[in-house]
Design a protein around this motif. Structure first.
Motif, PDB file in Angstrom:
ATOM      1  N   GLN A 195       0.832  -1.205   0.000  1.00 27.93           N
ATOM      2  CA  GLN A 195       0.000   0.000   0.000  1.00 27.93           C
ATOM      3  C   GLN A 195       0.868   1.258   0.000  1.00 27.93           C
ATOM      4  OE1 GLN A 195      -3.275   0.281  -0.455  1.00 27.93           O
ATOM      5  NE2 GLN A 195      -3.350  -1.937  -0.696  1.00 27.93           N
ATOM      6  N   ARG A 196       1.946   1.225   0.760  1.00 23.61           N
ATOM      7  CA  ARG A 196       2.866   2.367   0.760  1.00 23.61           C
ATOM      8  C   ARG A 196       3.538   2.508  -0.601  1.00 23.61           C
ATOM      9  NH1 ARG A 196       3.803   4.014   6.143  1.00 23.61           N
ATOM     10  NH2 ARG A 196       2.882   2.562   7.646  1.00 23.61           N
ATOM     11  N   VAL A 238       6.653  16.947  -2.645  1.00 23.13           N
ATOM     12  CA  VAL A 238       6.334  15.565  -2.273  1.00 23.13           C
ATOM     13  C   VAL A 238       5.266  15.607  -1.191  1.00 23.13           C
ATOM     14  CG1 VAL A 238       7.230  13.385  -1.398  1.00 23.13           C
ATOM     15  CG2 VAL A 238       8.706  14.869  -2.791  1.00 23.13           C
ATOM     16  N   PRO A 239       4.056  15.103  -1.463  1.00 19.71           N
ATOM     17  CA  PRO A 239       3.001  15.110  -0.447  1.00 19.71           C
ATOM     18  C   PRO A 239       3.438  14.371   0.816  1.00 19.71           C
ATOM     19  CG  PRO A 239       2.107  14.556  -2.605  1.00 19.71           C
ATOM     20  CD  PRO A 239       3.596  14.548  -2.751  1.00 19.71           C
ATOM     21  N   GLU A 240       2.883  14.781   1.935  1.00 16.08           N
ATOM     22  CA  GLU A 240       3.307  14.224   3.222  1.00 16.08           C
ATOM     23  C   GLU A 240       3.097  12.716   3.295  1.00 16.08           C
ATOM     24  OE1 GLU A 240       2.473  14.890   8.026  1.00 16.08           O
ATOM     25  OE2 GLU A 240       1.538  16.202   6.524  1.00 16.08           O
ATOM     26  N   ASP A 241       1.948  12.220   2.764  1.00 15.10           N
ATOM     27  CA  ASP A 241       1.706  10.786   2.853  1.00 15.10           C
ATOM     28  C   ASP A 241       2.688   9.998   1.992  1.00 15.10           C
ATOM     29  OD1 ASP A 241       0.574  11.700   0.476  1.00 15.10           O
ATOM     30  OD2 ASP A 241      -1.165  10.370   0.583  1.00 15.10           O
ATOM     31  N   VAL A 242       3.095  10.579   0.865  1.00 11.52           N
ATOM     32  CA  VAL A 242       4.084   9.922   0.013  1.00 11.52           C
ATOM     33  C   VAL A 242       5.444   9.895   0.707  1.00 11.52           C
ATOM     34  CG1 VAL A 242       5.308  10.055  -2.189  1.00 11.52           C
ATOM     35  CG2 VAL A 242       2.851  10.524  -2.091  1.00 11.52           C
ATOM     36  N   TYR A 243       5.811  11.009   1.331  1.00 13.50           N
ATOM     37  CA  TYR A 243       7.099  11.059   2.025  1.00 13.50           C
ATOM     38  C   TYR A 243       7.108  10.092   3.214  1.00 13.50           C
ATOM     39  CZ  TYR A 243      11.454  12.963   3.767  1.00 13.50           C
ATOM     40  OH  TYR A 243      12.759  13.098   4.180  1.00 13.50           O
ATOM     41  N   ASP A 244       6.003  10.008   3.924  1.00 13.16           N
ATOM     42  CA  ASP A 244       5.925   9.067   5.048  1.00 13.16           C
ATOM     43  C   ASP A 244       6.061   7.629   4.552  1.00 13.16           C
ATOM     44  OD1 ASP A 244       5.575  11.155   6.806  1.00 13.16           O
ATOM     45  OD2 ASP A 244       3.399  10.899   6.991  1.00 13.16           O
ATOM     46  N   ALA A 245       5.431   7.321   3.425  1.00 14.25           N
ATOM     47  CA  ALA A 245       5.539   5.979   2.856  1.00 14.25           C
ATOM     48  C   ALA A 245       6.980   5.683   2.462  1.00 14.25           C
ATOM     49  CB  ALA A 245       4.614   5.855   1.648  1.00 14.25           C
ATOM     50  N   GLU A 277       9.776   7.047   3.752  1.00 15.69           N
ATOM     51  CA  GLU A 277      10.602   6.850   4.941  1.00 15.69           C
ATOM     52  C   GLU A 277      10.362   5.484   5.573  1.00 15.69           C
ATOM     53  OE1 GLU A 277       9.950  10.357   7.452  1.00 15.69           O
ATOM     54  OE2 GLU A 277      12.003  10.923   6.896  1.00 15.69           O
ATOM     55  N   SER A 278       9.103   5.032   5.555  1.00 17.81           N
ATOM     56  CA  SER A 278       8.779   3.736   6.121  1.00 17.81           C
ATOM     57  C   SER A 278       9.473   2.608   5.348  1.00 17.81           C
ATOM     58  CB  SER A 278       7.267   3.522   6.118  1.00 17.81           C
ATOM     59  OG  SER A 278       6.937   2.223   6.570  1.00 17.81           O
ATOM     60  N   LEU A 279       9.444   2.686   4.020  1.00 11.08           N
ATOM     61  CA  LEU A 279      10.072   1.639   3.214  1.00 11.08           C
ATOM     62  C   LEU A 279      11.590   1.689   3.321  1.00 11.08           C
ATOM     63  CD1 LEU A 279       7.789   1.688   0.050  1.00 11.08           C
ATOM     64  CD2 LEU A 279       7.829  -0.002   1.891  1.00 11.08           C
ATOM     65  N   VAL A 280      12.151   2.881   3.510  1.00 16.51           N
ATOM     66  CA  VAL A 280      13.590   2.986   3.763  1.00 16.51           C
ATOM     67  C   VAL A 280      13.941   2.283   5.071  1.00 16.51           C
ATOM     68  CG1 VAL A 280      15.460   4.577   4.346  1.00 16.51           C
ATOM     69  CG2 VAL A 280      13.967   5.073   2.402  1.00 16.51           C
ATOM     70  N   ARG A 281      13.141   2.530   6.102  1.00 15.96           N
ATOM     71  CA  ARG A 281      13.383   1.857   7.392  1.00 15.96           C
ATOM     72  C   ARG A 281      13.261   0.351   7.263  1.00 15.96           C
ATOM     73  NH1 ARG A 281      10.234   6.235   9.368  1.00 15.96           N
ATOM     74  NH2 ARG A 281       8.389   4.888   9.427  1.00 15.96           N
ATOM     75  N   ASP A 282      12.397  -0.093   6.372  1.00 16.27           N
ATOM     76  CA  ASP A 282      12.202  -1.523   6.172  1.00 16.27           C
ATOM     77  C   ASP A 282      13.271  -2.155   5.296  1.00 16.27           C
ATOM     78  OD1 ASP A 282       9.933  -1.422   7.738  1.00 16.27           O
ATOM     79  OD2 ASP A 282       8.527  -1.399   6.058  1.00 16.27           O
ATOM     80  N   GLY A 283      14.190  -1.341   4.784  1.00 16.01           N
ATOM     81  CA  GLY A 283      15.351  -1.885   4.080  1.00 16.01           C
ATOM     82  C   GLY A 283      15.258  -1.991   2.576  1.00 16.01           C
TER      83      GLY A 283
END
Length: 222
Positions: free
Chosen positions: A14-15, A199-206, A208-214
């Protein structure tokens, strides 16, 4: 890493869809002076370019791209050369195709294509960039920085994310590529390579989340 650890979750997909949708510019294809097919690992760029040519949207189709570590095995004669061959197989006439076989990055794709067109006496006012679906926004931002005098439109294969991941056959790589291109959209303007894009906030949050997930194998410096 175990197979369980590598499994991509529904939440991660989804992200990824948020990022996928952001990368797509949503431009409506209209007649232009020239189209430029940007070299990559994805032969779908050549197929989409051929479809758009057959639709009568442009008289000249330029393929640009040499080789990279990720394409050398698949396209040993260079990306643009193989793209041209595929377009010929799909009915694009040889006299409509130009080949720029040296570019090694998106900036070179744009500048080398502009220079080749000028050498042919072609100075377009409108250009259609045909790329991988998730590369539309970065291609647009790069061209607007390096070739500001032309009107730039973007196009790609009309695929949704699920279709694209099936065509690539490597789910993790697809997420890595989505993350890597968004990182470039964010960082390249600071280096003078592209114009800035909101970059919309929800896109940037997605992201950052995927970066954290590797999902970072295609990140800058990887």
């Amino acid at each position: 890493m175990t197979d369980v650890e590598q499994e991509i979750t529904d939440d991660q997909w989804q992200r990824a869809r948020l990022i996928w949708d952001y990368h797509r510019m949503g431009h409506e294809p209209v007649p232009v002076d020239v189209a430029i097919g940007l070299g990559s690992h994805d032969l779908g760029v050549a197929a989409a370019s051929a479809d758009l040519y057959r639709a009568g949207l442009f008289p000249v189709l330029l393929f640009t791209g040499g080789n990279s570590p990720t394409t050398r095995a698949r396209f040993p004669r260079g990306e643009a050369v193989h793209f041209r061959e595929h377009a010929l197989e799909l009915g694009v006439p040889d006299e409509a195709i130009l080949v720029e076989p040296h570019a090694a990055n998106t900036g070179q794709n744009i500048t080398f294509s502009r220079d080749l067109l000028a050498a042919q006496g072609i100075v377009p006012k409108t250009v259609l960039l045909v790329s991988k679906p998730y590369m539309e926004r970065r291609s647009f931002a790069t061209a607007r920085k390096l070739w500001p005098e032309v009107e730039v439109l973007c196009a790609s294969e009309p695929l949704e994310l699920d279709d694209y991941r099936n065509s690539i056959g490597d789910e993790r790589l697809v997420l890595d590529m989505l993350v890597g291109d968004l990182q470039r959209v964010i960082e390249y303007p600071k280096l003078g390579f592209a114009i800035a894009q909101e970059v919309p906030e929800d896109v940037y949050d997605a992201y950052e989340s995927l970066v954290r997930d590797g999902f970072t194998s295609r990140a800058i410096g990887s």
